[in-house]
Design a protein around this motif. Sequence first.
Motif, PDB file in Angstrom:
ATOM      1  N   THR A 155       0.846  -1.194   0.000  1.00 22.83           N
ATOM      2  CA  THR A 155       0.000   0.000   0.000  1.00 22.83           C
ATOM      3  C   THR A 155       0.880   1.241   0.000  1.00 22.83           C
ATOM      4  OG1 THR A 155      -1.712  -1.175   1.246  1.00 22.83           O
ATOM      5  CG2 THR A 155      -1.845   1.219   1.202  1.00 22.83           C
ATOM      6  N   SER A 156       0.576   2.158  -0.909  1.00 23.92           N
ATOM      7  CA  SER A 156       1.349   3.391  -1.050  1.00 23.92           C
ATOM      8  C   SER A 156       0.395   4.551  -1.308  1.00 23.92           C
ATOM      9  CB  SER A 156       2.351   3.258  -2.204  1.00 23.92           C
ATOM     10  OG  SER A 156       1.686   2.864  -3.397  1.00 23.92           O
ATOM     11  N   THR A 157       0.912   5.769  -1.245  1.00 26.06           N
ATOM     12  CA  THR A 157       0.056   6.936  -1.475  1.00 26.06           C
ATOM     13  C   THR A 157      -0.218   7.144  -2.961  1.00 26.06           C
ATOM     14  OG1 THR A 157       2.015   8.363  -1.480  1.00 26.06           O
ATOM     15  CG2 THR A 157       0.818   8.131   0.605  1.00 26.06           C
ATOM     16  N   GLN A 158       0.668   6.637  -3.806  1.00 27.91           N
ATOM     17  CA  GLN A 158       0.511   6.726  -5.255  1.00 27.91           C
ATOM     18  C   GLN A 158       0.887   5.382  -5.864  1.00 27.91           C
ATOM     19  OE1 GLN A 158       3.002   9.984  -6.530  1.00 27.91           O
ATOM     20  NE2 GLN A 158       1.523  11.541  -5.906  1.00 27.91           N
ATOM     21  N   PRO A 159       0.382   5.076  -7.058  1.00 32.92           N
ATOM     22  CA  PRO A 159       0.743   3.800  -7.695  1.00 32.92           C
ATOM     23  C   PRO A 159       2.250   3.671  -7.874  1.00 32.92           C
ATOM     24  CG  PRO A 159      -1.090   4.846  -8.846  1.00 32.92           C
ATOM     25  CD  PRO A 159      -0.579   5.864  -7.865  1.00 32.92           C
ATOM     26  N   LEU A 160       2.781   2.500  -7.574  1.00 33.26           N
ATOM     27  CA  LEU A 160       4.209   2.247  -7.725  1.00 33.26           C
ATOM     28  C   LEU A 160       4.499   1.737  -9.134  1.00 33.26           C
ATOM     29  CD1 LEU A 160       4.912   0.445  -4.322  1.00 33.26           C
ATOM     30  CD2 LEU A 160       5.295   2.851  -4.877  1.00 33.26           C
ATOM     31  N   ASP A 161       5.661   2.097  -9.660  1.00 32.64           N
ATOM     32  CA  ASP A 161       6.018   1.616 -10.997  1.00 32.64           C
ATOM     33  C   ASP A 161       6.455   0.151 -10.922  1.00 32.64           C
ATOM     34  OD1 ASP A 161       9.019   1.469 -10.567  1.00 32.64           O
ATOM     35  OD2 ASP A 161       8.721   3.614 -10.248  1.00 32.64           O
ATOM     36  N   ASN A 162       6.488  -0.493 -12.067  1.00 39.31           N
ATOM     37  CA  ASN A 162       6.801  -1.926 -12.126  1.00 39.31           C
ATOM     38  C   ASN A 162       8.191  -2.241 -11.585  1.00 39.31           C
ATOM     39  OD1 ASN A 162       4.319  -2.556 -13.240  1.00 39.31           O
ATOM     40  ND2 ASN A 162       5.044  -2.350 -15.346  1.00 39.31           N
ATOM     41  N   ARG A 163       9.138  -1.336 -11.811  1.00 44.06           N
ATOM     42  CA  ARG A 163      10.504  -1.569 -11.335  1.00 44.06           C
ATOM     43  C   ARG A 163      10.539  -1.630  -9.808  1.00 44.06           C
ATOM     44  NH1 ARG A 163      15.823   2.293 -12.496  1.00 44.06           N
ATOM     45  NH2 ARG A 163      17.338   0.970 -11.402  1.00 44.06           N
ATOM     46  N   THR A 164       9.843  -0.695  -9.167  1.00 43.45           N
ATOM     47  CA  THR A 164       9.815  -0.670  -7.702  1.00 43.45           C
ATOM     48  C   THR A 164       9.130  -1.916  -7.152  1.00 43.45           C
ATOM     49  OG1 THR A 164       9.757   1.753  -7.695  1.00 43.45           O
ATOM     50  CG2 THR A 164       9.043   0.628  -5.685  1.00 43.45           C
ATOM     51  N   LEU A 165       8.011  -2.293  -7.765  1.00 45.60           N
ATOM     52  CA  LEU A 165       7.300  -3.493  -7.321  1.00 45.60           C
ATOM     53  C   LEU A 165       8.155  -4.739  -7.506  1.00 45.60           C
ATOM     54  CD1 LEU A 165       3.689  -2.812  -8.665  1.00 45.60           C
ATOM     55  CD2 LEU A 165       4.425  -2.863  -6.277  1.00 45.60           C
ATOM     56  N   SER A 166       8.895  -4.782  -8.607  1.00 43.80           N
ATOM     57  CA  SER A 166       9.760  -5.932  -8.870  1.00 43.80           C
ATOM     58  C   SER A 166      10.865  -6.033  -7.822  1.00 43.80           C
ATOM     59  CB  SER A 166      10.365  -5.814 -10.271  1.00 43.80           C
ATOM     60  OG  SER A 166      11.216  -6.900 -10.541  1.00 43.80           O
ATOM     61  N   ARG A 167      11.434  -4.897  -7.435  1.00 43.16           N
ATOM     62  CA  ARG A 167      12.490  -4.891  -6.411  1.00 43.16           C
ATOM     63  C   ARG A 167      11.932  -5.344  -5.062  1.00 43.16           C
ATOM     64  NH1 ARG A 167      15.333   0.848  -6.538  1.00 43.16           N
ATOM     65  NH2 ARG A 167      16.494  -0.134  -4.819  1.00 43.16           N
ATOM     66  N   LEU A 168      10.723  -4.888  -4.742  1.00 39.75           N
ATOM     67  CA  LEU A 168      10.087  -5.311  -3.495  1.00 39.75           C
ATOM     68  C   LEU A 168       9.805  -6.810  -3.506  1.00 39.75           C
ATOM     69  CD1 LEU A 168       7.579  -2.378  -2.903  1.00 39.75           C
ATOM     70  CD2 LEU A 168       9.384  -3.081  -1.331  1.00 39.75           C
ATOM     71  N   GLU A 169       9.320  -7.291  -4.644  1.00 36.55           N
ATOM     72  CA  GLU A 169       9.018  -8.718  -4.771  1.00 36.55           C
ATOM     73  C   GLU A 169      10.277  -9.560  -4.582  1.00 36.55           C
ATOM     74  OE1 GLU A 169       7.031 -11.852  -7.989  1.00 36.55           O
ATOM     75  OE2 GLU A 169       7.300  -9.739  -8.504  1.00 36.55           O
ATOM     76  N   THR A 170      11.373  -9.120  -5.191  1.00 35.10           N
ATOM     77  CA  THR A 170      12.636  -9.852  -5.069  1.00 35.10           C
ATOM     78  C   THR A 170      13.120  -9.879  -3.625  1.00 35.10           C
ATOM     79  OG1 THR A 170      13.282  -9.249  -7.325  1.00 35.10           O
ATOM     80  CG2 THR A 170      15.036  -9.940  -5.832  1.00 35.10           C
ATOM     81  N   ALA A 171      13.032  -8.729  -2.959  1.00 39.94           N
ATOM     82  CA  ALA A 171      13.497  -8.643  -1.572  1.00 39.94           C
ATOM     83  C   ALA A 171      12.653  -9.520  -0.650  1.00 39.94           C
ATOM     84  CB  ALA A 171      13.455  -7.190  -1.108  1.00 39.94           C
ATOM     85  N   VAL A 172      11.338  -9.457  -0.818  1.00 37.09           N
ATOM     86  CA  VAL A 172      10.448 -10.223   0.058  1.00 37.09           C
ATOM     87  C   VAL A 172      10.573 -11.719  -0.207  1.00 37.09           C
ATOM     88  CG1 VAL A 172       8.027 -10.675   0.638  1.00 37.09           C
ATOM     89  CG2 VAL A 172       8.818  -8.323   0.346  1.00 37.09           C
ATOM     90  N   SER A 173      10.755 -12.091  -1.478  1.00 39.78           N
ATOM     91  CA  SER A 173      10.844 -13.514  -1.825  1.00 39.78           C
ATOM     92  C   SER A 173      12.054 -14.185  -1.180  1.00 39.78           C
ATOM     93  CB  SER A 173      10.899 -13.687  -3.342  1.00 39.78           C
ATOM     94  OG  SER A 173      12.079 -13.106  -3.877  1.00 39.78           O
ATOM     95  N   LYS A 174      13.080 -13.386  -0.848  1.00 40.53           N
ATOM     96  CA  LYS A 174      14.280 -13.928  -0.212  1.00 40.53           C
ATOM     97  C   LYS A 174      14.212 -13.872   1.311  1.00 40.53           C
ATOM     98  CE  LYS A 174      17.280 -12.547  -4.075  1.00 40.53           C
ATOM     99  NZ  LYS A 174      18.428 -11.695  -4.493  1.00 40.53           N
ATOM    100  N   SER A 175      13.114 -13.342   1.831  1.00 45.75           N
ATOM    101  CA  SER A 175      13.002 -13.159   3.275  1.00 45.75           C
ATOM    102  C   SER A 175      12.440 -14.403   3.952  1.00 45.75           C
ATOM    103  CB  SER A 175      12.090 -11.964   3.581  1.00 45.75           C
ATOM    104  OG  SER A 175      10.738 -12.294   3.294  1.00 45.75           O
ATOM    105  N   GLN A 176      12.417 -14.351   5.273  1.00 49.30           N
ATOM    106  CA  GLN A 176      11.909 -15.459   6.077  1.00 49.30           C
ATOM    107  C   GLN A 176      10.394 -15.598   5.984  1.00 49.30           C
ATOM    108  OE1 GLN A 176      12.388 -14.650  10.277  1.00 49.30           O
ATOM    109  NE2 GLN A 176      12.106 -12.447   9.977  1.00 49.30           N
TER     110      GLN A 176
END
Length: 226
Positions: A155-176
């Motif tokens: 959830t963000s105040t404005q729509p996130l671009d695909n690059r930002t979402l992809s970076r978040l997805e990569t970071a979370v996928s490697k988390s516990q």
Amino acid sequence: MLSRQALRSLRAAAPQRTFARSSVRSYAAPATQDVKPPISVYGLDGTYATALYTAAVKSSTLDPTAKALSALGDLYAKDTKLAKILATPTLSDGDKSAIVAELQKSIGSAGANETVKNFLAALAENNRLSLLGGVCSKFGELISASRGEIELVVTSTQPLDNRTLSRLETAVSKSQYVGQGKKLKVTNEVNPEILGGLVVEIGDRTIDLSVSSKIAKLNKLLTDAL
């Protein structure tokens, strides 16, 4: 989608359908034991979603049913008048038949699925058409779980671009927070009330990095200090 005038026209044009009570009532009953849903979903809409999932698995129509429910969910979310019409307590049998026919028509070929037809008939017969949005949502949860997907809602105040979402997805996928072999299903929701930052929901876990949360914590510290 369905105005009052359109509803009257549809009622006149729609074929009068007699719902088989023995079959449609079963959608409100708990799922049978020989098909185990991947997760538990609660509430009356969860009961219908689970029963629909069970019926779709038994009839080998899970994928087309998932496609149809996704389309119905999108339709429900986009049509602001639909929820009010479905919640009308005075719908006649003719009204219900017209609504079911229009819903099937609105989602195209996906509405031809017999499992979906029976499901919509069950909601109509049981006076539960108002549950449609909730059932679609919880059926989606069941499908995601069956595919080994974990919901990642950012959830963000404005729509996130695909690059930002992809970076978040990569970071979370490697988390516990993500188990081995699990896939992330990423959704970006917009809520200006968080003021800034992000709120990240991973399954049933929430990481609140929003500005509004930080302000609330600061206010609490200041209040406690007085």
